[in-house]
Design a protein around this motif. Structure first.
Motif, PDB file in Angstrom:
ATOM      1  N   PRO A   1     -44.893  55.916   1.107  1.00 30.72           N
ATOM      2  CA  PRO A   1     -45.236  57.257   1.821  1.00 30.72           C
ATOM      3  C   PRO A   1     -44.868  58.531   1.086  1.00 30.72           C
ATOM      4  O   PRO A   1     -43.632  58.453   0.876  1.00 30.72           O
ATOM      5  N   GLY A   2     -45.465  59.490   0.896  1.00 35.48           N
ATOM      6  CA  GLY A   2     -44.996  60.864   0.150  1.00 35.48           C
ATOM      7  C   GLY A   2     -45.077  60.723  -1.229  1.00 35.48           C
ATOM      8  O   GLY A   2     -44.393  61.523  -1.771  1.00 35.48           O
ATOM      9  N   THR A   3     -45.375  59.462  -1.807  1.00 32.40           N
ATOM     10  CA  THR A   3     -45.528  59.684  -3.176  1.00 32.40           C
ATOM     11  C   THR A   3     -46.732  58.939  -3.713  1.00 32.40           C
ATOM     12  O   THR A   3     -47.514  58.626  -2.799  1.00 32.40           O
ATOM     13  N   ASP A   4     -46.916  58.852  -4.966  1.00 28.19           N
ATOM     14  CA  ASP A   4     -48.193  58.262  -5.753  1.00 28.19           C
ATOM     15  C   ASP A   4     -47.801  56.812  -5.900  1.00 28.19           C
ATOM     16  O   ASP A   4     -48.090  56.343  -6.813  1.00 28.19           O
ATOM     17  N   LEU A   5     -46.774  56.183  -5.387  1.00 27.55           N
ATOM     18  CA  LEU A   5     -46.070  55.090  -6.027  1.00 27.55           C
ATOM     19  C   LEU A   5     -46.455  53.879  -5.215  1.00 27.55           C
ATOM     20  O   LEU A   5     -46.511  54.078  -3.796  1.00 27.55           O
ATOM     21  N   LEU A   6     -46.663  52.750  -5.949  1.00 28.07           N
ATOM     22  CA  LEU A   6     -46.689  51.471  -5.223  1.00 28.07           C
ATOM     23  C   LEU A   6     -45.597  50.534  -5.413  1.00 28.07           C
ATOM     24  O   LEU A   6     -45.345  50.574  -6.814  1.00 28.07           O
ATOM     25  N   HIS A   7     -45.108  49.719  -4.488  1.00 32.76           N
ATOM     26  CA  HIS A   7     -44.031  48.787  -4.683  1.00 32.76           C
ATOM     27  C   HIS A   7     -44.700  47.423  -4.465  1.00 32.76           C
ATOM     28  O   HIS A   7     -45.145  47.115  -3.466  1.00 32.76           O
TER      29      HIS A   7
ATOM     30  N   GLU B   1     -52.602  48.470 -13.011  1.00 30.16           N
ATOM     31  CA  GLU B   1     -51.175  47.850 -13.755  1.00 30.16           C
ATOM     32  C   GLU B   1     -50.507  47.151 -12.668  1.00 30.16           C
ATOM     33  O   GLU B   1     -49.889  46.023 -13.285  1.00 30.16           O
ATOM     34  N   MET B   2     -50.265  47.571 -11.312  1.00 28.84           N
ATOM     35  CA  MET B   2     -49.641  46.675 -10.548  1.00 28.84           C
ATOM     36  C   MET B   2     -50.280  45.191 -10.189  1.00 28.84           C
ATOM     37  O   MET B   2     -49.466  44.263 -10.084  1.00 28.84           O
ATOM     38  N   TRP B   3     -51.563  45.237 -10.210  1.00 34.33           N
ATOM     39  CA  TRP B   3     -52.123  43.957 -10.069  1.00 34.33           C
ATOM     40  C   TRP B   3     -52.045  42.959 -11.361  1.00 34.33           C
ATOM     41  O   TRP B   3     -51.861  41.736 -11.400  1.00 34.33           O
ATOM     42  N   GLU B   4     -52.056  43.803 -12.633  1.00 33.07           N
ATOM     43  CA  GLU B   4     -51.693  43.095 -13.803  1.00 33.07           C
ATOM     44  C   GLU B   4     -50.520  42.383 -13.916  1.00 33.07           C
ATOM     45  O   GLU B   4     -50.301  41.249 -14.277  1.00 33.07           O
ATOM     46  N   TRP B   5     -49.262  43.284 -13.481  1.00 36.63           N
ATOM     47  CA  TRP B   5     -48.195  42.538 -13.457  1.00 36.63           C
ATOM     48  C   TRP B   5     -47.947  41.320 -12.389  1.00 36.63           C
ATOM     49  O   TRP B   5     -47.594  40.215 -12.656  1.00 36.63           O
ATOM     50  N   MET B   6     -48.524  41.376 -11.225  1.00 35.68           N
ATOM     51  CA  MET B   6     -48.414  40.504 -10.363  1.00 35.68           C
ATOM     52  C   MET B   6     -49.122  39.307 -11.025  1.00 35.68           C
ATOM     53  O   MET B   6     -48.608  38.307 -10.607  1.00 35.68           O
ATOM     54  N   LEU B   7     -50.223  39.267 -11.252  1.00 35.58           N
ATOM     55  CA  LEU B   7     -51.043  38.174 -11.532  1.00 35.58           C
ATOM     56  C   LEU B   7     -50.676  37.521 -12.850  1.00 35.58           C
ATOM     57  O   LEU B   7     -50.884  36.481 -13.311  1.00 35.58           O
ATOM     58  N   ALA B   8     -49.603  38.265 -13.761  1.00 33.67           N
ATOM     59  CA  ALA B   8     -49.352  37.860 -15.210  1.00 33.67           C
ATOM     60  C   ALA B   8     -48.011  36.724 -14.806  1.00 33.67           C
ATOM     61  O   ALA B   8     -47.470  36.682 -15.710  1.00 33.67           O
ATOM     62  N   HIS B   9     -47.764  36.668 -13.562  1.00 31.61           N
ATOM     63  CA  HIS B   9     -46.601  35.743 -13.382  1.00 31.61           C
ATOM     64  C   HIS B   9     -46.718  34.523 -14.007  1.00 31.61           C
ATOM     65  O   HIS B   9     -47.759  33.817 -14.084  1.00 31.61           O
TER      66      HIS B   9
END
Length: 58
Positions: free
Chosen positions: A15-21, A37-45
């Protein structure tokens, strides 16, 4: 979101940012602005988890 093998992937908006964790089922964490980018990182495990990247609490 849960993968087909029962792994749990978690993405929270900071909250208060444009960031996803994101937290992978292995405990690794990643922060990004771009949801794709986040989903690509997750699914590249485990390929997307660079050595030396901090490990989350689980």
């Amino acid at each position: 979101m849960s993968g087909s093998t029962g792994e749990i992937y978690r993405i929270d908006w900071l909250p208060g940012t444009d960031l996803l964790h994101g937290t992978c089922h292995c405990g690794r964490e990643h922060t990004a602005q771009d949801p794709v980018e986040m989903w690509e990182w997750m699914l590249a495990h485990p390929r997307g988890h660079a050595t030396g990247e901090p490990r989350g609490d689980g």
